[in-house]
Design an enzyme around this catalytic site. Sequence first.
Site, PDB file in Angstrom:
ATOM      1  N   GLU A 144       0.832  -1.212   0.000  1.00  0.00           N
ATOM      2  CA  GLU A 144       0.000   0.000   0.000  1.00  0.00           C
ATOM      3  C   GLU A 144       0.867   1.264   0.000  1.00  0.00           C
ATOM      4  OE1 GLU A 144      -2.985   0.432  -0.715  1.00  0.00           O
ATOM      5  OE2 GLU A 144      -3.714  -1.628  -0.600  1.00  0.00           O
ATOM      6  N   GLY A 145       1.974   1.198  -0.708  1.00  0.00           N
ATOM      7  CA  GLY A 145       2.918   2.312  -0.758  1.00  0.00           C
ATOM      8  C   GLY A 145       3.977   2.129   0.299  1.00  0.00           C
TER       9      GLY A 145
END
Length: 300
Positions: A144-145
Amino acid sequence: LAGMFSLMNEARRKVGLQGLGASEGALQKALAYAHERVQGGVPIIEHADVKRMILTMRSLCEAMRAIALSEALTMDLAHYGKEAQRGEAQARIDLMIPVIKGWMTEVGVELTSLGVQVHGGMGYVEETGAAQYLRDVRITPIYEGTNGIQAADLVGRKVGRDGGSTMHQLIDEIRQTVQQLNDADGVLAVMGQRLSAAANLQAESTESIVNLLSSEPEAARGAAFDYLMQTGYCFGGWQLARAALIAQKRLAEGSTDPFYEQKIATANFYMHNILPRCRGYAGVVTESGSALTEYPVGWL
């Protein structure tokens, strides 16, 4: 587009919660083991270093949980609060999401590793299950990054877009809590002094980041991770201080529940043993200069 960013915020908040969940599981397992494992004639929970590790785990778990719950309310207010207040709430949650995702997962790796350490050699084998928490949480700083991306987002998009205004608003709220602590006596007043110092460091680092973004953007990106971590530790202390104030009020009202005394003691440990980490991260943000940017890539 707004809907997409809302989904991303929610996904990243939940990754941060995974960091908390793994940390809490590791804490519970380590605590049970520390009470039953005898060494030197006493349970190892009585050994100063084991006690330090357990309290580090407990205080940071409580700080993470408080941040996550507080900002879950902010997220709700951004969607369902009064129309005139939604913009401010959205700016705050946008600022906090990279901290929740990044700081809580970095801390999650630390705390689950401490859980293994409490178990000693037994923690490194499958029999205890302690290492499973570390393996499970290790992915969370990546997906998620990555946390480097979270830091760049915090500095470049969230702080940079309003010149640090939203961050300074939160620092002002921290200082209001400081004033409440200063109005108390004893241990809470000491907490106020320490939280005040952390808030001042947060303001200085924010100004440094804002200035770097306009003059040396690559240096700002290089300091972004340290700024994110400083923010997490500072805000964690703030949330524990808020809890300590409520606990003190309940005790003053006559409660004999040891839960409230434990809340104050845990916050006090955090202020003395965890919050000073802000100083180190602030030093990188404000004083590291060009050591990173001028280092030739070809030498790596």
